[in-house]
Enzyme design. Sequence first.
Site, short mmCIF file in Angstrom:
data_model
loop_
_atom_site.label_atom_id
_atom_site.label_comp_id
_atom_site.label_asym_id
_atom_site.label_seq_id
_atom_site.Cartn_x
_atom_site.Cartn_y
_atom_site.Cartn_z
N TYR A 113 0.88 -1.17 0.00
CA TYR A 113 0.00 0.00 0.00
C TYR A 113 0.91 1.22 0.00
O TYR A 113 1.40 1.66 1.04
CB TYR A 113 -0.91 -0.02 1.23
CG TYR A 113 -1.75 1.24 1.39
CD1 TYR A 113 -2.41 1.82 0.31
CD2 TYR A 113 -1.89 1.84 2.64
CE1 TYR A 113 -3.16 2.95 0.46
CE2 TYR A 113 -2.66 2.98 2.80
CZ TYR A 113 -3.29 3.53 1.71
OH TYR A 113 -4.06 4.67 1.85
N ASP A 164 -2.14 -1.17 -4.08
CA ASP A 164 -2.48 0.22 -4.34
C ASP A 164 -1.18 1.00 -4.46
O ASP A 164 -0.52 1.29 -3.47
CB ASP A 164 -3.34 0.75 -3.18
CG ASP A 164 -3.80 2.18 -3.39
OD1 ASP A 164 -3.35 2.82 -4.36
OD2 ASP A 164 -4.61 2.66 -2.58
N HIS A 207 -12.29 1.47 -3.97
CA HIS A 207 -11.47 0.76 -4.95
C HIS A 207 -12.21 -0.49 -5.41
O HIS A 207 -13.16 -0.93 -4.77
CB HIS A 207 -10.13 0.33 -4.35
CG HIS A 207 -9.21 1.47 -4.03
ND1 HIS A 207 -8.00 1.66 -4.66
CD2 HIS A 207 -9.32 2.47 -3.11
CE1 HIS A 207 -7.41 2.72 -4.14
NE2 HIS A 207 -8.18 3.23 -3.21
#
Length: 566
Positions: A146, A187, A309
């Site tokens: 992330y 991400d 998302h």
Amino acid sequence: MQLTGLPRKFIAGPICQLDLDCKVELKQLFNSLDADIICLQETKVTRDMLDEPTAIVEGYNSYFSFSRKKSGYSGVATFCKDACTPEKAAEGLTGGGGDIGCPGDQSSFTTEELESLDAEGRALITQHRIRLSDGVVKEMAVINVYCPRADPDREDRLAYKLHFFALLQTRAEALIKQGRYVVLLGDVNVSHRKIDKSEPDDEDFYSRPGRVWLNQMLWEGGRDRDIDSVEDREMFPATTPYVEGGMFVDAFRHRNPETRGAFTCWCTMTSARQTNYGNRIDYILMNKSFVEVSLVDSVVMQEIEGSDHCPVKVEINANNINPAKPPPLCTQFMPEFSGKQQKLSNFFIKMKRDESVQDEPPPLKSSKSDSSQNHPVIQRRETLQVVSTSKLKRTSSELNESVNAKRAKVTPQNSGGGKQSSLANFFCKRNQKKNTETNNTIEEAKSESKSENIILNNVMSSGDMDTNVTPASETSSIPSQPRSSGTNSTSSQPKSSVNAWKNLLGGLPPPPLCKGHKEPCVLRTVKKDGPNRGKQFYTCARAEGHSSNPEARCDFFKWIEKKKNS
């Protein structure tokens, strides 16, 4: 060649927030995804918040990385089906946790930088042993990340993001050079090409440092030529002198090179998902040689809702070779989930001797050479004796007898069988004799050992003692309530006073109509730090969308002006 068995699938993307309010059962969610390895980002779970339903999901083994800087922030988690268990697992990118190794050359980072980059719980690595379709056995590392967001108002966060990218690339390339296949997913917080963004900013799109970094990470055939031709392309690699670049392939673009509108993230505040006004910032990157031998397909699963998302999935031709047991980082080995922790109350329970043991146990302070020391019953008794010698100074039976005696002494005869008193009884006066008895009993209890005080206080708070003791000063300060004459004094408030308050405070007028659609606007509040924080404004109520979309939100905007006091 044909694969003999089910193909393995991977999913990246924050499918749901793993918090205490998650209404979807994780097992049901995971099974619906039909994936063998599921990687979640921005879990916002710290170690103290992790509960058993989240950590232990039937049919899966899980691995978590927690933020050590603040609670409810960042965090990633990887869930693997039991048939796809990794042989090794590690938390972070520096190589300090786990036994995967291959940290790469980190000499360009200071010790403080490395500690800071791993402190926010942004990376997990699981290493799997896989068999390819041609029978070759390889090691595959799945890096779940992330990546930080660059706050435009904070230069330190941009520097943090670029250093995180540098460390990530250093570790990923080191694993490849050691012969592993690498899947880097999650991400990334960067839109690579213009078709990955709804309305790209043409002015400085190619010069953004994060975009330059991602472009140089990719194999030459997957790079954006416009970014590659930027004169300052060397600006980012200057901070990572030991990386090469060009080792990874964007799995989705490799299979769908010109697909538009394949966004993975939308603004929930503006309902931008309704018009597909978003960005593609979630990726699955695979090293080039791995793609050539195994990649089957890659899709963006926009139909999966529940987050800002959506997931991204790849399918590869490979089968997992399961180890004998999961790696130590697996959550099932955490003390709170492994069933090995003992409760404090266990030390105050009188032990029962196992009937299968015929002989009397040896003295509790037996020597280590005594063969009976390995007996589980004896070991537990020894543990109890150590605690009671150093802390309680009494055996459990003596403590129980002492407490029972105190309980019998301080409990009044008319206590109603030890039932808890009602709240109203706290405001009733008692006779002085009962007060004196209870106070004397409490003074006696204070003179006992510390351990008895703990137990006695627990007994008192549990309602076994009569607690209807209120000082006279407190009871006298409680005003007596006059009886009502049949009318409710609260409801008898004149309506004129209510109207007066309404006229004084006022209220918002009906919302204006937007100029683009002639529809009532929606009221919003500025939450961003700055001079306008807290101010309210009206804007078009429709979902945000492309400027060329007539069904999307128009540009109507109006501040709310506060009335000045006359």
